[in-house]
Design a protein around this motif. Structure first.
Motif, short mmCIF file in Angstrom:
data_model
loop_
_atom_site.label_atom_id
_atom_site.label_comp_id
_atom_site.label_asym_id
_atom_site.label_seq_id
_atom_site.Cartn_x
_atom_site.Cartn_y
_atom_site.Cartn_z
N SER A 1 -4.54 -12.65 8.19
CA SER A 1 -4.31 -11.14 8.66
C SER A 1 -3.96 -11.27 10.08
O SER A 1 -4.75 -12.08 10.86
N PHE A 2 -3.64 -9.94 10.84
CA PHE A 2 -3.45 -9.89 12.09
C PHE A 2 -4.09 -8.56 12.57
O PHE A 2 -3.80 -7.39 12.08
N GLU A 3 -4.97 -8.77 13.47
CA GLU A 3 -5.61 -7.56 13.98
C GLU A 3 -4.45 -6.40 14.60
O GLU A 3 -3.04 -6.62 14.95
N HIS A 4 -4.67 -5.07 14.16
CA HIS A 4 -3.92 -3.93 14.46
C HIS A 4 -2.85 -3.89 13.60
O HIS A 4 -1.91 -3.09 13.47
N ASP A 5 -2.61 -4.62 12.29
CA ASP A 5 -1.45 -4.53 11.55
C ASP A 5 -1.72 -3.41 10.67
O ASP A 5 -2.57 -3.33 9.62
N LEU A 6 -0.78 -2.56 10.66
CA LEU A 6 -1.09 -1.08 10.07
C LEU A 6 -0.67 -1.14 8.57
O LEU A 6 -1.08 -0.43 7.70
N LEU A 7 0.29 -1.93 8.41
CA LEU A 7 0.88 -2.12 7.03
C LEU A 7 0.25 -2.95 5.84
O LEU A 7 0.20 -2.74 4.96
N TYR A 8 -0.59 -3.95 6.44
CA TYR A 8 -1.02 -5.05 5.74
C TYR A 8 -2.60 -5.27 6.33
O TYR A 8 -2.74 -6.22 7.04
N PRO A 9 -3.48 -4.58 5.92
CA PRO A 9 -4.72 -4.56 6.52
C PRO A 9 -5.60 -5.79 6.01
O PRO A 9 -5.55 -6.09 4.98
N GLU A 10 -6.56 -6.41 6.74
CA GLU A 10 -7.35 -7.41 6.96
C GLU A 10 -8.35 -7.27 5.41
O GLU A 10 -8.28 -8.11 4.84
N GLU A 11 -8.72 -6.08 5.35
CA GLU A 11 -9.72 -5.69 4.07
C GLU A 11 -9.08 -6.13 2.84
O GLU A 11 -9.73 -6.83 1.93
N LEU A 12 -7.77 -5.61 2.46
CA LEU A 12 -7.13 -6.13 1.21
C LEU A 12 -6.67 -7.45 1.35
O LEU A 12 -7.07 -8.03 0.15
N ILE A 13 -6.34 -8.19 2.30
CA ILE A 13 -5.85 -9.68 2.19
C ILE A 13 -6.96 -10.28 2.01
O ILE A 13 -7.13 -11.27 1.25
N SER A 14 -8.07 -10.09 2.79
CA SER A 14 -9.47 -10.90 2.48
C SER A 14 -10.10 -10.75 1.11
O SER A 14 -10.51 -11.51 0.64
N SER B 1 0.84 -1.35 0.10
CA SER B 1 0.20 0.06 -0.08
C SER B 1 0.83 1.32 -0.04
O SER B 1 2.23 1.11 0.31
N ASP B 2 0.21 2.24 -0.26
CA ASP B 2 0.85 3.62 -0.08
C ASP B 2 1.46 3.77 1.19
O ASP B 2 2.32 4.57 1.45
N TYR B 3 0.72 3.68 2.14
CA TYR B 3 1.02 3.73 3.58
C TYR B 3 2.18 2.95 3.77
O TYR B 3 3.11 3.49 4.72
N GLY B 4 2.40 1.66 3.26
CA GLY B 4 3.64 1.07 3.55
C GLY B 4 4.65 1.62 3.03
O GLY B 4 5.97 1.75 3.64
N ILE B 5 4.60 1.98 1.76
CA ILE B 5 5.62 2.68 0.77
C ILE B 5 5.86 3.94 1.51
O ILE B 5 7.39 4.27 1.58
#
Length: 351
Positions: free
Chosen positions: A297-310, A177-181
């Motif tokens: 996905s892991f709760e509170h993961d700022l870099l790799y959110p559940e929404e995108l993985i699911s 994500s842009d947030y991770g970048i």
């Protein structure tokens, strides 16, 4: 789940020579090698494990120095090394025995440093595939990894869709994500703007305060605010709060075990991770997977959110997604195996 000692058997550390290797960039090195850890019965089904950003090939480790996935992998563990053979490579571009920026350039007799070819996730996976072929391995039970390791697992399933039965992907999205970048950019800037970095020609990691800052920045994103509050609770040891001392320690520690140039190369590889590149977008790519696929996905993961993985799992055939409650955030894939390891065990032992 009761987890046994993960290092109750010997994990062999070795290196394999690949010969010439062509990078996605068009660059070519005449000699590339990968370092790896191998444990479990030689006749058993193979599980390939891919490591995260500052990880290495020591996933299992030893009794004295347990690896970063000790407890998940080992005899009696979810990845049971009495049943499976586990191979973990240090990535191409890494700094723990595989060819990377700290390796010697045979043309100059000096380390490559910033002259090393640009590395992509696909380059890493292609190198590992070539290594496995040289080892006489042409089919594996599963490929597993978290974070940067999860990015590699995504690519394994697309580059070599018939090579594995299962993909186990933790704390990783189909693209960064842009947030991770953004956070990677801050870390890279801190390193490159350090006066002692000298365009990658620094004398030693120990001199690089920018590397410390990069690591501290990353650590803030790897754990959740909830965990920080529980662990530190604004406690101080005199002149500084414990959270400050903790981050200082992490900044010092990274300089002892990782090369700053390699760190920059792997950050860039993460930034450019996108399974949809030259494949019609990530949704079109998701439809191409053949292996059984489980994402976490892991709760509170700022870099790799559940929404995108699911969302990815919903678009991929034979895919299943599991969200893990935890206070650890992104680093949840490195801890609390008793909470989620059973899903890995069930998937691997499924007929």
């Amino acid at each position: 789940m009761s987890l046994k000692n993960p290092a109750s058997q010997t994990a062999a550390l070795e290196t394999i020579e690949l010969g010439p290797f062509d990078f996605e960039s068009g660059c070519r090195l005449e000699s590339v090698e990968l370092a790896y850890e191998r444990t479990g019965p030689s006749h058993a089904p193979v599980i390939v494990v891919c490591h995260a950003l500052t990880g290495n090939q020591a996933a299992v480790g030893t009794q004295e120095q347990p690896g970063w996935w000790a407890g998940l992998i080992g005899e009696g563990c979810p990845v049971d090394t009495s049943l499976f053979q586990v191979i973990t490579f240090n990535v191409l571009g890494g700094c723990h025995g595989s060819t990377g920026p700290a390796s010697m350039n045979p043309d100059t007799g000096r380390p490559f440093r910033q002259q090393f070819p640009k590395v992509t996730i696909r380059d890493m996976v292609r190198a590992q595939y070539e290594a496995l072929k040289k080892m006489g391995i042409h089919q594996v039970k599963a490929v597993a990894g978290g974070s940067l390791g999860g990015m590699q697992a995504y690519e394994w399933g697309l580059l070599y869709p018939d090579f594995m039965e299962k993909l186990l992907i933790m704390a990783a999205t189909p693209y960064l994500s842009d947030y991770g970048i953004a956070f990677n950019h801050i870390g890279a800037k801190a390193i490159k703007n350090d006066p002692l970095f000298q365009d990658g020609n620094y004398t030693t990691n120990e001199s690089l305060q920018g590397f410390e800052i990069a690591r501290m920045t990353g650590m803030v994103t790897y754990r959740s605010p909830t965990l920080f509050e529980k662990r530190f609770d604004r406690s101080n040891g005199g002149d500084t709060y414990e959270i400050q001392s903790y981050l200082d320690y992490q900044g010092d520690k990274i300089k002892e075990r990782f090369d700053a140039n390699s760190y920059l190369y792997l950050l860039d590889a993460m930034n450019n991770h996108d399974i949809g590149r030259n494949r019609g977008g990530w949704k079109a790519a998701a439809a191409q997977y053949k292996a059984d696929l489980i994402t976490f996905s892991f709760e509170h993961d700022l870099l790799y959110p559940e929404e995108l993985i699911s969302a990815f799992s919903s678009a991929a055939p034979k895919a299943f997604h599991k969200h893990i409650p935890t206070d650890y955030g992104h680093d949840g894939f490195l801890v609390e195996f008793e909470q989620w390891g059973r899903f890995i065990k069930d998937e691997l032992n499924e007929d």
